[in-house]
Enzyme design. Structure first.
Site, PDB file in Angstrom:
ATOM      1  N   ILE A 541       0.707  -1.007  -0.001  1.00  0.00           N
ATOM      2  CA  ILE A 541      -0.098   0.071   0.030  1.00  0.00           C
ATOM      3  C   ILE A 541       0.765   1.292   0.101  1.00  0.00           C
ATOM      4  O   ILE A 541       0.365   2.408  -0.040  1.00  0.00           O
ATOM      5  CB  ILE A 541      -1.052   0.030   1.429  1.00  0.00           C
ATOM      6  CG1 ILE A 541      -0.181  -0.135   2.411  1.00  0.00           C
ATOM      7  CG2 ILE A 541      -2.075  -1.059   0.971  1.00  0.00           C
ATOM      8  CD1 ILE A 541      -0.956   0.083   3.728  1.00  0.00           C
ATOM      9  N   GLY A 542       2.206   1.271  -0.009  1.00  0.00           N
ATOM     10  CA  GLY A 542       3.031   2.300   0.035  1.00  0.00           C
ATOM     11  C   GLY A 542       4.539   2.049  -0.063  1.00  0.00           C
ATOM     12  O   GLY A 542       4.859   0.613   0.212  1.00  0.00           O
ATOM     13  N   VAL A 543       5.229   2.693  -0.458  1.00  0.00           N
ATOM     14  CA  VAL A 543       6.907   2.743  -0.515  1.00  0.00           C
ATOM     15  C   VAL A 543       7.489   3.862   0.004  1.00  0.00           C
ATOM     16  O   VAL A 543       6.853   5.059  -0.438  1.00  0.00           O
ATOM     17  CB  VAL A 543       7.267   1.950  -1.919  1.00  0.00           C
ATOM     18  CG1 VAL A 543       6.891   3.165  -2.852  1.00  0.00           C
ATOM     19  CG2 VAL A 543       8.622   1.769  -1.811  1.00  0.00           C
ATOM     20  N   GLY A 545      11.480   5.588   1.899  1.00  0.00           N
ATOM     21  CA  GLY A 545      13.038   5.254   1.987  1.00  0.00           C
ATOM     22  C   GLY A 545      13.282   4.133   2.633  1.00  0.00           C
ATOM     23  O   GLY A 545      14.532   3.691   2.773  1.00  0.00           O
ATOM     24  N   PHE A 546      12.631   3.769   3.920  1.00  0.00           N
ATOM     25  CA  PHE A 546      12.601   2.667   4.710  1.00  0.00           C
ATOM     26  C   PHE A 546      12.279   1.422   4.042  1.00  0.00           C
ATOM     27  O   PHE A 546      13.200   0.415   4.261  1.00  0.00           O
ATOM     28  CB  PHE A 546      12.039   2.991   5.840  1.00  0.00           C
ATOM     29  CG  PHE A 546      12.015   1.816   7.141  1.00  0.00           C
ATOM     30  CD1 PHE A 546      13.028   2.076   7.700  1.00  0.00           C
ATOM     31  CD2 PHE A 546      11.031   0.719   7.248  1.00  0.00           C
ATOM     32  CE1 PHE A 546      13.264   1.120   8.861  1.00  0.00           C
ATOM     33  CE2 PHE A 546      11.320  -0.208   8.020  1.00  0.00           C
ATOM     34  CZ  PHE A 546      12.513  -0.138   8.931  1.00  0.00           C
ATOM     35  N   MET A 548       9.209  -0.852   2.032  1.00  0.00           N
ATOM     36  CA  MET A 548       7.647  -1.195   1.567  1.00  0.00           C
ATOM     37  C   MET A 548       6.685  -1.321   2.710  1.00  0.00           C
ATOM     38  O   MET A 548       7.160  -1.670   3.909  1.00  0.00           O
ATOM     39  CB  MET A 548       7.613  -2.732   0.716  1.00  0.00           C
ATOM     40  CG  MET A 548       8.260  -2.858  -0.691  1.00  0.00           C
ATOM     41  SD  MET A 548       7.572  -1.529  -1.791  1.00  0.00           S
ATOM     42  CE  MET A 548       8.715  -1.942  -3.224  1.00  0.00           C
ATOM     43  N   VAL A 549       5.552  -1.007   2.333  1.00  0.00           N
ATOM     44  CA  VAL A 549       4.544  -0.848   3.548  1.00  0.00           C
ATOM     45  C   VAL A 549       3.270  -1.923   2.935  1.00  0.00           C
ATOM     46  O   VAL A 549       2.868  -1.672   1.858  1.00  0.00           O
ATOM     47  CB  VAL A 549       3.816   0.421   3.839  1.00  0.00           C
ATOM     48  CG1 VAL A 549       2.901   0.407   4.757  1.00  0.00           C
ATOM     49  CG2 VAL A 549       5.025   1.390   4.292  1.00  0.00           C
ATOM     50  N   LYS A 563       5.536  -2.038   7.799  1.00  0.00           N
ATOM     51  CA  LYS A 563       6.540  -1.614   7.222  1.00  0.00           C
ATOM     52  C   LYS A 563       7.769  -2.205   7.279  1.00  0.00           C
ATOM     53  O   LYS A 563       8.380  -2.288   8.420  1.00  0.00           O
ATOM     54  CB  LYS A 563       6.670   0.153   7.640  1.00  0.00           C
ATOM     55  CG  LYS A 563       7.876   0.712   7.077  1.00  0.00           C
ATOM     56  CD  LYS A 563       7.732   2.421   7.035  1.00  0.00           C
ATOM     57  CE  LYS A 563       7.926   2.741   8.676  1.00  0.00           C
ATOM     58  NZ  LYS A 563       7.997   4.414   8.632  1.00  0.00           N
ATOM     59  N   ASP A 659       9.831  15.786   9.951  1.00  0.00           N
ATOM     60  CA  ASP A 659       9.401  15.425   8.700  1.00  0.00           C
ATOM     61  C   ASP A 659       8.087  15.683   8.460  1.00  0.00           C
ATOM     62  O   ASP A 659       7.167  14.490   7.993  1.00  0.00           O
ATOM     63  CB  ASP A 659      10.079  14.020   8.352  1.00  0.00           C
ATOM     64  CG  ASP A 659      10.177  13.613   6.773  1.00  0.00           C
ATOM     65  OD1 ASP A 659       9.999  14.591   6.042  1.00  0.00           O
ATOM     66  OD2 ASP A 659       9.888  12.494   6.490  1.00  0.00           O
TER      67      ASP A 659
END
Length: 853
Positions: A541-543, A545-546, A548-549, A563, A659
């Protein structure tokens, strides 16, 4: 151009040429102007362009005169009684002994070349010869990474032929050169971590009749984070692993390559390095095509800096030569670098700067080291705060092959489209890794054994006495065994984090594990695999710098967001530990909750509550979602402000997020806003401090300019970022959009221009036209404007921002007004988070700080 500074230290004195440079350029400009005037009727456009061009040259030269100044900076002209200069750096005569270094030699001989080569620098006209083991000792003012360089220039004089010298060189016990001799001029460079107050350079002749020599020595501090302990990718037949504790090795520079560019001399490098062209190392020259830009790189915090590599390295590159290839053809560009020995471990630092793309996420390519996959689907946009022409470097660890060669290749990724197949490389550095623990010389070992032998008897007696005393104490009182460190539930993370000198020193959120430690938050890796269907790509559902989510469901049917850290991520470990440290001790309705974490099998996984509607950004300018109403947008901003205000004031020092952006404000099923992603968070200043001094972190477009300039962090930095979010909510466009006209690229600057004109309604989201009460919009614009003040002292606190946004919502709900009520006095600022506000009365008591006692 090398840096210049006015320093009283005779060892590190360098002339300040700023005023001289200014006078020369000014004289040149005047001369050019007179030439144009005397030429009759010069073309106005030609004259304007030329003067503009010369002005740019002047500004470029002037700006380059102020750069890195090392804390420790020793430059020695060995064997000489006078100082000399090389690349505008003053090398001090070692015979003068200014007190900051000490030459220890029973029999050292200063040697001068009375018939030097006319093209050789003056530094190489002298040398110091040693016929017995001798040393230079340097006082170290600040521990950390240092560069150590030795200049050797053999010549014959006074009965010595320096080409016959044979000797070894050690630095703080580390063997740098063993049985070294040379027939030609040689510069040897080493990078090493210095933890002592003294750095000793020891030169040892190979035998009693032999001798050693040195022409010049440099010892100077490296920039911060020049070599980091973590983040390097170990590349081998077994795949890719993270390489840790890199600073424990001494690094010897073998190659420094300006890919696609010309030779760069130390005069053009802030660390006085030479970079040579890559032409002789290309395996197939026809596969590569040079590319260059005239624009200086966009340096961003967290990426490369001018000290990592000079501008000219990042302004040139080699890309795939597709002119003679068929459409969609795929091939690699390969370089082979001889390193002299096979099976030896090396650090391979590759420099990248996307100067070929016209937009973000256009360039995907693969990197290979010795034909092993080293980085797959590399997208420079994700490593550079989504900025084009932004430098970044990646460190790889690899062994040289059987031929003593290090091979580097770049080629198109499988996910590249047929029209955008390309790969680039800007620079290469290869350094041989010397294991500090194994580099002691036979000379040093013999000395140690002699010392041990002379005291062995005394140590043995002393040890027996201590042992007897310990046994006696145990007989009197048996103490309970301490628990194993592992039972605290946090030791594994600390071991993974490396030494106390690693970047984890920045993680100062004053977190405490509490009575049960962090163990209660651990989730078995098997449970996480089950929750995410073995990390099914369909659940991504997301990506970031840390990593993949993933969306997941735990055994108790709790929906979660998982995450998963990417192995080798530079920011991975500090972000992982900071998130746990912050979120394990705070709870608030408007802060995303941490469900747990996993660190098994070298994994770094964080598990959060699942936010059904995802990031606020998607609802502002994402095509998949209906536009939000103005009232709902205000409620979301108020919720995020509540979370931030609590973060700033909920503990003694408070926590600064660092951030804040629309991506890190998430929405649940009911559009309740929650602040997320605390990986860059820092504790605020102590009561007697005004700021926290720290390296700049954050996202481009949201970054506080005062924090960027001064590297002094306060909670007002979050306020600035939140001000950008307020305009983002109003205008429904990104904080930075490079595809827009130049004056519109930066949202904060563009919106502030319209706000100051009193015409903010001209740039609002078209979906909001006719929805916003005039007084509500005016107060909203004023609030955002105050947040974006140039100086933090002029910005409101988050409590003030929260109160003003509550007032904006009241103005919106009060309906149309023609009485100028927008100028009415604001409600008094609360001393705490407001209780029982108009949009959230029943949940005001839901926030609390976990008691660690």
């Amino acid at each position: 151009m090398p840096p210049f500074s006015n320093q009283s230290d005779p060892v590190s004195t360098r002339p300040n040429l700023s005023s001289t440079l200014y006078n020369h350029v000014l004289h040149f400009l005047k001369k050019q102007s007179s030439v144009y005037l005397s030429s009759g009727n010069p073309s106005p456009s030609m004259e304007t362009k030329t003067v503009h061009f010369l002005s740019l040259i002047f500004l470029s030269l002037l700006s380059s005169s102020t750069s890195f100044t090392p804390t420790d900076n020793y430059l020695l002209n060995c064997g000489s009684a006078t100082n000399t200069s090389l690349y505008n750096r003053v090398f001090v005569a070692d015979a003068s002994r200014p007190g900051l270094f000490f030459l220890s030699a029973d029999r050292s001989i200063p040697l001068a070349d009375h018939n030097p080569s006319p093209n050789s620098p003056a530094l190489y006209h002298t040398a110091r010869v040693f016929t017995t083991p001798s040393s230079y000792k340097f006082n170290i003012r600040k521990n950390g990474t240092h560069l150590v360089r030795f200049h050797f220039w053999p010549f014959a004089a006074q009965g010595f032929n320096l080409s016959d010298a044979k000797f070894s060189v050690l630095v703080n016990g580390n063997m740098m050169l063993r049985d070294f001799s040379t027939q030609v001029a040689v510069l040897k460079e080493y990078i090493m971590k210095v933890d002592d107050e003294m750095l000793e350079v020891l030169l040892i002749p190979v035998d009693e009749s032999g001798f050693g020599f040195v022409s010049g020595i440099e010892v100077f501090s490296a920039p911060k984070d020049f070599i980091v302990d973590y983040g390097a990718r170990l590349v081998s037949a077994n795949g890719i692993e993270e390489y840790k504790n890199l600073s424990l090795h001494v690094l010897e520079t073998i190659h420094r390559i300006n890919v696609g560019g010309s030779k760069l001399t130390p005069f053009n490098d802030t660390l006085w390095r030479s970079w040579i062209p890559d032409d002789d190392f290309l395996v197939l020259k026809s596969a590569a095509k040079r590319v260059a830009t005239t624009h200086t790189p966009n340096y961003q915090s967290g990426g490369a800096s001018p000290e990592i590599a000079p501008d000219n390295v990042y302004m040139t590159a080699q890309q795939m030569n597709k002119e003679n290839a068929t459409l969609g053809a795929r091939f690699n560009i390969t370089w082979e670098f001889p390193v002299g020995s096979f099976g030896v471990r090396h650090l391979v630092r590759l420099h990248f700067c996307d100067i070929v793309s016209t937009s973000l996420n256009q360039l995907y390519f693969d990197v290979y080291v010795n034909d092993y996959s080293a980085y797959k689907d590399l997208d420079l946009s994700t490593l550079t705060f989504h900025m084009l022409s932004s430098p970044v470097y990646v460190d790889f660890i690899a062994d040289s092959d059987d031929l003593g060669v290090m091979r580097v290749s770049v080629g198109p990724s499988d996910i590249s489209t047929s029209l955008k197949v390309n790969a680039i490389l800007n620079g290469v550095e290869i350094m041989k890794m010397i294991n500090a623990a194994d580099s002691q010389s036979e000379y040093t070992k013999r000395t140690i054994w002699i010392a041990l032998g002379s005291t062995l008897g005394g140590l043995l007696i002393f040890s027996l006495a201590v042992l007897a005393a310990v046994l006696l104490c145990k007989c009197k009182k048996q103490k309970p065994k301490p628990r194993r460190a592992e039972s605290a539930g946090w030791t594994h993370l600390r071991v993974y984090g490396g030494s106390s000198r690693s970047r984890m020193s920045e993680v100062t959120v004053n977190a405490s594990p509490g009575p049960n430690g962090y163990h209660s938050l651990r989730i078995p890796f098997a449970d996480i695999k089950s929750a995410t269907n073995n990390f099914d790509e369909k659940l991504i559902i997301g990506v970031g710098g840390f990593g993949m989510v993933y969306k997941g469901v735990l055994k108790d049917n709790t929906k979660v967001a998982v995450k998963r850290g990417v192995p080798g991520s530079r920011q991975g470990l500090p972000e992982f530990q900071t998130e746990i440290a912050v979120l394990s001790r705070i709870r608030h309705r408007h802060l995303v909750s941490l469900i747990g974490y996993c660190e098994e099998q070298s994994e770094m996984i964080l598990v959060y509550e699942y936010m059904e509607r995802g990031p606020l950004k998607n609802h502002l300018y994402g095509a998949r979602y209906p536009p939000l109403s103005w009232k709902r947008r205000l409620e979301i901003c108020i919720g995020a402000a509540r979370g931030l205000h609590y973060l700033h004031t909920g503990s003694t020092q408070g926590i600064i997020h660092r951030d804040i952006k629309s991506t890190n404000i998430l929405l649940d099923q009911n559009y309740v806003a929650k602040v997320a992603d605390f990986g860059l968070s820092r504790s605020g200043p102590c009561l007697n401090e005004t700021h926290v001094s720290t390296g700049v972190k954050g996202s481009f477009g949201y970054l506080d300019p005062e924090y960027f300039r001064r590297q002094q962090l306060t909670d007002k930095s979050d306020v600035y970022s939140f001000g950008v979010v307020l305009f983002e909510v109003l205008c429904a466009r990104p904080a930075v959009d490079p595809l827009l006209a130049r004056e519109q690229v930066n949202l904060a600057e563009w919106a502030m221009q319209w706000q100051k004109k009193g015409m903010l309604e001209k740039i609002i989201d078209p979906h909001l036209v006719g929805q916003i009460n005039r007084n509500s919009l005016k107060k909203y614009g004023e609030t955002a404007e105050k947040c974006l003040a140039d100086y933090g002292v002029d910005r409101p606190t988050m409590g003030d921002v929260l109160w003003n946004l509550e007032y904006v919502l009241q103005l919106q709900e009060s309906g149309p007004s023609e009485d100028g009520n927008a100028n009415a006095q604001e409600l008094p600022s609360p001393s705490m988070i407001p209780q029982g506000s108009s949009t959230d009365t029943k949940n005001q008591q839901s926030f609390f700080l976990v008691d660690d006692q």
